[in-house]
Design a protein around this motif. Structure first.
Motif, mmCIF file in Angstrom:
data_model
loop_
_atom_site.group_PDB
_atom_site.id
_atom_site.type_symbol
_atom_site.label_atom_id
_atom_site.label_comp_id
_atom_site.label_asym_id
_atom_site.label_seq_id
_atom_site.Cartn_x
_atom_site.Cartn_y
_atom_site.Cartn_z
ATOM 1 N N UNK A 107 1.669 6.508 -6.836
ATOM 2 C CA UNK A 107 0.493 7.291 -7.227
ATOM 3 C C UNK A 107 0.689 8.784 -6.989
ATOM 4 N N UNK A 108 1.370 9.144 -5.911
ATOM 5 C CA UNK A 108 1.535 10.567 -5.596
ATOM 6 C C UNK A 108 2.748 11.198 -6.261
ATOM 7 N N UNK A 143 7.961 4.677 -11.084
ATOM 8 C CA UNK A 143 7.269 3.473 -11.551
ATOM 9 C C UNK A 143 7.504 2.435 -10.461
ATOM 10 N N UNK A 144 6.537 1.573 -10.248
ATOM 11 C CA UNK A 144 6.631 0.608 -9.153
ATOM 12 C C UNK A 144 7.898 -0.234 -9.235
ATOM 13 N N UNK A 145 8.224 -0.725 -10.406
ATOM 14 C CA UNK A 145 9.414 -1.567 -10.557
ATOM 15 C C UNK A 145 10.690 -0.796 -10.213
ATOM 16 N N UNK A 190 0.828 -1.201 0.000
ATOM 17 C CA UNK A 190 0.000 0.000 0.000
ATOM 18 C C UNK A 190 0.864 1.253 0.000
ATOM 19 N N UNK A 191 1.919 1.230 0.813
ATOM 20 C CA UNK A 191 2.813 2.377 0.887
ATOM 21 C C UNK A 191 3.507 2.611 -0.450
#
Length: 77
Positions: free
Chosen positions: A10-11, A17-19, A3-4
């Motif tokens: 997202x912010x 990017x997540x990766x 979630x973090x």
């Protein structure tokens, strides 16, 4: 924790990017583990040295100033 990480992505307005974020975190974890191991090893070594000096002071072979002047510096590489 996901979630973090998702909230950071997202912010970030597309900067993260997540990766990429996960890769950076894992890279830092490895560095942290290496630094921690180095520091813990130095602490163990310094403790053993200090204990040896203490034994010599108690036996009258060294002066208490050897303890006072003991170099307790820990080097972070």
């Amino acid at each position: 924790m996901p979630e973090m990480l998702n909230a950071i992505v997202a912010s970030s307005s597309g900067v993260y990017k997540l990766l990429t974020l996960v890769s950076e975190i894992l890279s830092n974890v490895t560095s942290w583990k290496e630094a921690s191991g180095n520091i813990l090893g130095q602490i163990k070594y310094k403790t053993e040295q200090l204990n040896a000096i203490k034994v010599e002071v108690i036996a009258g072979e060294k002066n208490v100033m050897d303890i006072v002047n003991f170099n307790a510096d820990i080097n972070i590489h």
